[in-house]
Design a protein around this motif. Structure first.
Motif, PDB file in Angstrom:
ATOM      1  N   LEU A 241       0.841  -1.265  -0.148  1.00  0.00           N
ATOM      2  CA  LEU A 241       0.011  -0.045   0.104  1.00  0.00           C
ATOM      3  C   LEU A 241       0.788   1.328   0.205  1.00  0.00           C
ATOM      4  O   LEU A 241       0.475   2.278  -0.682  1.00  0.00           O
ATOM      5  N   SER A 242       1.899   1.424   0.836  1.00  0.00           N
ATOM      6  CA  SER A 242       2.762   2.541   1.059  1.00  0.00           C
ATOM      7  C   SER A 242       3.954   2.734   0.156  1.00  0.00           C
ATOM      8  O   SER A 242       4.408   3.614  -0.587  1.00  0.00           O
ATOM      9  N   ILE A 243       4.516   1.666  -0.334  1.00  0.00           N
ATOM     10  CA  ILE A 243       5.628   1.692  -1.091  1.00  0.00           C
ATOM     11  C   ILE A 243       5.596   1.281  -2.476  1.00  0.00           C
ATOM     12  O   ILE A 243       5.874   2.020  -3.451  1.00  0.00           O
ATOM     13  N   LEU A 244       4.630   0.188  -2.930  1.00  0.00           N
ATOM     14  CA  LEU A 244       4.224  -0.158  -4.191  1.00  0.00           C
ATOM     15  C   LEU A 244       3.093   0.694  -4.557  1.00  0.00           C
ATOM     16  O   LEU A 244       2.698   0.860  -5.783  1.00  0.00           O
ATOM     17  N   ASP A 245       2.138   1.075  -3.772  1.00  0.00           N
ATOM     18  CA  ASP A 245       1.037   2.100  -3.934  1.00  0.00           C
ATOM     19  C   ASP A 245       0.161   1.328  -4.790  1.00  0.00           C
ATOM     20  O   ASP A 245      -0.279   1.918  -5.427  1.00  0.00           O
ATOM     21  N   SER A 246      -0.180   0.049  -4.247  1.00  0.00           N
ATOM     22  CA  SER A 246      -1.210  -0.762  -5.076  1.00  0.00           C
ATOM     23  C   SER A 246      -1.873  -1.446  -4.104  1.00  0.00           C
ATOM     24  O   SER A 246      -1.675  -2.432  -3.182  1.00  0.00           O
ATOM     25  N   THR A 247      -3.347  -1.096  -4.308  1.00  0.00           N
ATOM     26  CA  THR A 247      -4.273  -1.804  -3.417  1.00  0.00           C
ATOM     27  C   THR A 247      -4.449  -3.259  -3.808  1.00  0.00           C
ATOM     28  O   THR A 247      -4.487  -4.179  -2.817  1.00  0.00           O
ATOM     29  N   GLU A 248      -4.377  -3.486  -5.149  1.00  0.00           N
ATOM     30  CA  GLU A 248      -4.681  -4.896  -5.641  1.00  0.00           C
ATOM     31  C   GLU A 248      -3.613  -5.716  -5.233  1.00  0.00           C
ATOM     32  O   GLU A 248      -3.777  -7.010  -4.979  1.00  0.00           O
ATOM     33  N   VAL A 249      -2.262  -5.611  -5.077  1.00  0.00           N
ATOM     34  CA  VAL A 249      -1.141  -6.144  -4.594  1.00  0.00           C
ATOM     35  C   VAL A 249      -1.357  -6.624  -3.135  1.00  0.00           C
ATOM     36  O   VAL A 249      -0.932  -7.509  -2.690  1.00  0.00           O
ATOM     37  N   ALA A 250      -2.151  -5.688  -2.302  1.00  0.00           N
ATOM     38  CA  ALA A 250      -2.431  -5.997  -0.984  1.00  0.00           C
ATOM     39  C   ALA A 250      -3.309  -6.949  -0.647  1.00  0.00           C
ATOM     40  O   ALA A 250      -3.547  -7.451   0.264  1.00  0.00           O
ATOM     41  N   VAL A 251      -4.190  -6.987  -1.529  1.00  0.00           N
ATOM     42  CA  VAL A 251      -5.474  -7.909  -1.417  1.00  0.00           C
ATOM     43  C   VAL A 251      -5.115  -9.404  -0.976  1.00  0.00           C
ATOM     44  O   VAL A 251      -5.584 -10.011  -0.141  1.00  0.00           O
ATOM     45  N   PRO A 252      -4.230 -10.122  -1.709  1.00  0.00           N
ATOM     46  CA  PRO A 252      -3.725 -11.417  -0.979  1.00  0.00           C
ATOM     47  C   PRO A 252      -3.329 -11.551   0.449  1.00  0.00           C
ATOM     48  O   PRO A 252      -3.791 -12.523   1.036  1.00  0.00           O
ATOM     49  N   SER A 253      -2.495 -10.428   0.911  1.00  0.00           N
ATOM     50  CA  SER A 253      -2.165 -10.667   2.180  1.00  0.00           C
ATOM     51  C   SER A 253      -3.396 -10.255   3.014  1.00  0.00           C
ATOM     52  O   SER A 253      -3.287 -10.638   4.303  1.00  0.00           O
ATOM     53  N   ALA A 254      -4.191  -9.262   2.448  1.00  0.00           N
ATOM     54  CA  ALA A 254      -5.254  -8.933   3.306  1.00  0.00           C
ATOM     55  C   ALA A 254      -6.238 -10.088   3.667  1.00  0.00           C
ATOM     56  O   ALA A 254      -6.788 -10.492   4.763  1.00  0.00           O
ATOM     57  N   VAL A 255      -6.687 -10.944   2.549  1.00  0.00           N
ATOM     58  CA  VAL A 255      -7.388 -12.203   2.564  1.00  0.00           C
ATOM     59  C   VAL A 255      -6.646 -13.261   3.552  1.00  0.00           C
ATOM     60  O   VAL A 255      -7.291 -14.074   4.560  1.00  0.00           O
ATOM     61  N   TYR A 256      -5.353 -13.404   3.303  1.00  0.00           N
ATOM     62  CA  TYR A 256      -4.335 -14.275   4.150  1.00  0.00           C
ATOM     63  C   TYR A 256      -4.496 -13.976   5.377  1.00  0.00           C
ATOM     64  O   TYR A 256      -4.561 -14.955   6.537  1.00  0.00           O
ATOM     65  N   SER A 257      -4.312 -12.892   5.912  1.00  0.00           N
ATOM     66  CA  SER A 257      -4.366 -12.356   7.343  1.00  0.00           C
ATOM     67  C   SER A 257      -5.492 -12.728   8.046  1.00  0.00           C
ATOM     68  O   SER A 257      -5.447 -12.993   9.328  1.00  0.00           O
ATOM     69  N   ILE A 258      -6.796 -12.960   7.248  1.00  0.00           N
ATOM     70  CA  ILE A 258      -7.887 -13.499   7.862  1.00  0.00           C
ATOM     71  C   ILE A 258      -7.716 -15.209   8.005  1.00  0.00           C
ATOM     72  O   ILE A 258      -8.122 -15.630   9.059  1.00  0.00           O
ATOM     73  N   LEU A 259      -7.431 -15.610   6.893  1.00  0.00           N
ATOM     74  CA  LEU A 259      -7.618 -17.159   6.908  1.00  0.00           C
ATOM     75  C   LEU A 259      -6.685 -17.805   7.676  1.00  0.00           C
ATOM     76  O   LEU A 259      -6.780 -18.681   8.219  1.00  0.00           O
ATOM     77  N   MET A 260      -5.354 -17.254   7.834  1.00  0.00           N
ATOM     78  CA  MET A 260      -4.212 -17.879   8.654  1.00  0.00           C
ATOM     79  C   MET A 260      -4.805 -18.493  10.000  1.00  0.00           C
ATOM     80  O   MET A 260      -4.198 -19.352  10.412  1.00  0.00           O
ATOM     81  N   TYR A 261      -5.317 -17.266  10.592  1.00  0.00           N
ATOM     82  CA  TYR A 261      -5.755 -17.712  12.033  1.00  0.00           C
ATOM     83  C   TYR A 261      -6.768 -18.689  12.141  1.00  0.00           C
ATOM     84  O   TYR A 261      -6.456 -19.751  13.146  1.00  0.00           O
ATOM     85  N   LEU A 262      -7.709 -19.037  11.288  1.00  0.00           N
ATOM     86  CA  LEU A 262      -8.604 -19.964  11.299  1.00  0.00           C
ATOM     87  C   LEU A 262      -7.823 -21.399  10.825  1.00  0.00           C
ATOM     88  O   LEU A 262      -7.853 -22.337  11.533  1.00  0.00           O
ATOM     89  N   LEU A 263      -6.865 -21.233   9.835  1.00  0.00           N
ATOM     90  CA  LEU A 263      -6.568 -22.527   9.368  1.00  0.00           C
ATOM     91  C   LEU A 263      -5.215 -22.874  10.504  1.00  0.00           C
ATOM     92  O   LEU A 263      -4.911 -24.109  10.471  1.00  0.00           O
ATOM     93  N   ALA A 264      -4.440 -22.067  10.925  1.00  0.00           N
ATOM     94  CA  ALA A 264      -3.454 -22.420  11.797  1.00  0.00           C
ATOM     95  C   ALA A 264      -4.036 -22.872  13.065  1.00  0.00           C
ATOM     96  O   ALA A 264      -3.457 -24.093  13.647  1.00  0.00           O
ATOM     97  N   THR A 265      -5.178 -22.548  13.682  1.00  0.00           N
ATOM     98  CA  THR A 265      -5.926 -22.920  14.711  1.00  0.00           C
ATOM     99  C   THR A 265      -6.214 -24.505  14.353  1.00  0.00           C
ATOM    100  O   THR A 265      -5.985 -25.421  14.950  1.00  0.00           O
TER     101      THR A 265
END
Length: 281
Positions: A241-265
């Motif tokens: 978001l801040s260095i590459l200035d791309s919201t689309e590039v951030a989408v995978p990390s945003a989705v992963y940040s939610i899924l990883m807590y559920l899947l890791a548990t």
């Protein structure tokens, strides 16, 4: 401007939890550290690349997945490791070492992805942007460690507030990134949800199975699994978001940040129950 500062505070908090002694873990358990780092730094990007090619993602989303793969493990990995009786000392060592390596691996892997997938625009991490990555990832960690060495009491008191702040930042950035692409959100989640979910499961599995194949003990295998599967997605989101200035590039990390807590548990409960069932009576 606010997001890099927030990440710098998060990384400073990480530094407050680390000491030079944590890096000595490399000497105390060299094989465990080397196995986990090879899996995380070398194997994980290859897996991410294979998934991106298999799913034929849009170039910017593909870059986002590769950036995610390059991001280091987060302090949350230590919490998951503790919950499922992993070797927390190994997690701390891996987080410390990987936070240093990330200053080099993130630009290398991200620039490779940008060039390979032909992402449009001034998206590369050129020298000036690499310096920014180092400034917001590595320097605050070093400063935090220096503060801890002089003011251990302050570092201990600051641990909980900084962890809470880290969670708030992660949640805010993830939600912001998803809302920033709300017009395409349904399509992105449909496309990237499968990739990121599968990537998370493969990361957790390879971290555990790879460690066991290399004859690490159960606690070390759990630590390796959580370190490799639970990423510091705040780093990836901030760079996108801040260095590459791309919201689309951030989408995978945003989705992963939610899924990883559920899947890791779920994964943690699975491997601990399996281990308990296999233990001799």
């Amino acid at each position: 401007m606010g997001l890099p500062i927030a990440l710098a505070i998060v990384m400073f908090g990480l530094g407050l939890s680390l000491t030079v002694g944590d890096f000595r873990g490399v000497v105390r358990a060299p094989r465990a550290v080397v196995v986990a780092l090879v899996l995380q730094v070398l194997v994980l990007p290859v897996i991410a690349f294979g998934l991106v090619k298999a799913f034929d993602l849009d170039p910017l989303l593909a870059v986002g997945v590769m950036l995610l793969a390059a991001s280091p493990g987060g302090t949350t990995a230590s919490l998951f490791s503790h919950l499922f009786r992993g070797d927390v000392a190994l997690n701390i060592t891996l987080t410390a070492v990987n936070s240093v390596l990330a200053a080099a691996t993130i630009p290398l892997i991200t620039n490779f992805a940008i060039g390979h997938f032909g992402a449009e625009g001034e998206l590369g991490l050129q020298f000036g942007k690499v310096v920014q990555v180092i400034a917001i990832v590595l320097v605050p960690v070093v400063v935090g460690m220096a503060v801890r060495s002089r003011f251990a009491g302050f570092a201990d008191r600051a641990d909980r507030p900084v962890r809470v702040f880290s969670i708030v930042v992660l949640a805010s950035v993830a939600v912001g990134a998803l809302l920033g692409e709300r017009e395409n959100l349904g399509e992105y989640v449909r496309d990237v949800g499968a990739v990121t979910g599968l990537f998370c499961l493969l990361s957790l599995t390879i971290g555990y199975v790879g460690a066991r194949v290399m004859r690490l003990n159960e606690a070390q295998a759990i630590a390796s699994s959580m370190e490799i599967g639970v990423h510091n997605t705040t780093v990836a989101l901030t760079i996108a978001l801040s260095i590459l200035d791309s919201t689309e590039v951030a989408v995978p990390s945003a989705v992963y940040s939610i899924l990883m807590y559920l899947l890791a548990t779920a994964f943690g409960f699975l491997i601990t129950r399996t281990s308990a069932a296999q233990a001799p009576a």
